[in-house]
Design an enzyme around this catalytic site. Sequence first.
Site, PDB file in Angstrom:
ATOM      1  N   CYS A 176       0.918  -1.391   0.134  1.00 21.57           N
ATOM      2  CA  CYS A 176       0.190  -0.462  -0.016  1.00 21.57           C
ATOM      3  C   CYS A 176       0.974   1.178  -0.258  1.00 21.57           C
ATOM      4  O   CYS A 176       1.059   1.877   0.632  1.00 21.57           O
ATOM      5  CB  CYS A 176      -1.109   0.489   1.218  1.00 21.57           C
ATOM      6  SG  CYS A 176      -2.184   0.698   1.029  1.00 21.57           S
ATOM      7  N   CYS A 223      -0.728   4.279   2.236  1.00 22.04           N
ATOM      8  CA  CYS A 223      -0.405   3.946   3.397  1.00 22.04           C
ATOM      9  C   CYS A 223      -0.144   2.414   4.277  1.00 22.04           C
ATOM     10  O   CYS A 223       0.442   2.114   4.465  1.00 22.04           O
ATOM     11  CB  CYS A 223      -2.356   4.530   4.353  1.00 22.04           C
ATOM     12  SG  CYS A 223      -3.308   3.841   3.204  1.00 22.04           S
ATOM     13  N   SER A 224      -0.791   2.485   4.355  1.00 23.21           N
ATOM     14  CA  SER A 224      -0.866   0.629   5.570  1.00 23.21           C
ATOM     15  C   SER A 224      -2.115  -0.256   5.308  1.00 23.21           C
ATOM     16  O   SER A 224      -1.813  -0.923   6.456  1.00 23.21           O
ATOM     17  CB  SER A 224      -0.684   0.445   6.692  1.00 23.21           C
ATOM     18  OG  SER A 224      -1.787   1.643   7.100  1.00 23.21           O
ATOM     19  N   CYS A 225      -2.528  -0.460   3.828  1.00 26.76           N
ATOM     20  CA  CYS A 225      -3.882  -1.482   4.245  1.00 26.76           C
ATOM     21  C   CYS A 225      -3.951  -2.556   3.665  1.00 26.76           C
ATOM     22  O   CYS A 225      -2.374  -2.954   3.134  1.00 26.76           O
ATOM     23  CB  CYS A 225      -4.580  -0.305   2.871  1.00 26.76           C
ATOM     24  SG  CYS A 225      -5.194   1.465   2.859  1.00 26.76           S
TER      25      CYS A 225
END
Lengths: 201, 36
Positions: free
Chosen positions: A104, A107-109
């Site tokens: 991602c 971000c950090s999905c």
Amino acid sequence: VTDPRQPRQPAPASDRARALESALRDKGLVPDGFLERFHHVSTEKWHPRNGARVVARAWVDPAYRARLLADGTAACAELGYAGPQGEYIVVLEDTPLLHHVIVCTQCSCTAWPVLGLPPDWYKSLEYRARVVRESRTVLCEMGLDLPPEVEIRVHDTSAETRFLVLPLRPRGTEGWSEERLAAIVTREAMIGVARVTADAG
Amino acid sequence: VRFDAFELWGDGAEPNATVVVDLWQSYLQPDRGDGR
């Protein structure tokens, strides 16, 4: 506006989290028990062992595998894995000549119901920037040295879709039970930065 | 939308690598054929 060339070190994440929580509580925006419930669910219920069970089932049950590849969300829900960040699950099937890896970049999905909350390395700026730019080098540094004939396909979680890699079933696991197979499937393998090996079982 | 790494990174790209990004029509413009 902060000059990005001269980043100011932010306070530690734990301090910032406490400050944010305190501000939200002061405004009455945190319902009673909300954070406690989230913590409980995120550590107990959203866990990579769920994804491992999905992968193991797909390895032993061709009909399930077909359903999983056709509609990841529905097939994960069959095993009871559904919820936030799991509304649109797409399963990426590795083959001997095609290796998938998930990132991602923004971000950090991750797909929470099957992979759990993201590990720290997945959230790092370095992984997010480099795996799209030099995937083979990054995977090699992480211990996954793929032959040059294997295409590396990097999937950027840039919208609502959440991905799960269906890794290759390792040799030497013929005849293993679904439960024993699930025990060797790691979160790293389902993100695509590691192989599944029979050694772990 | 799938890109070959060479389309994104040019000569600095690693071979046999692709990058897939979820992109929707509202993000995209038609190719005018002049490389812009």
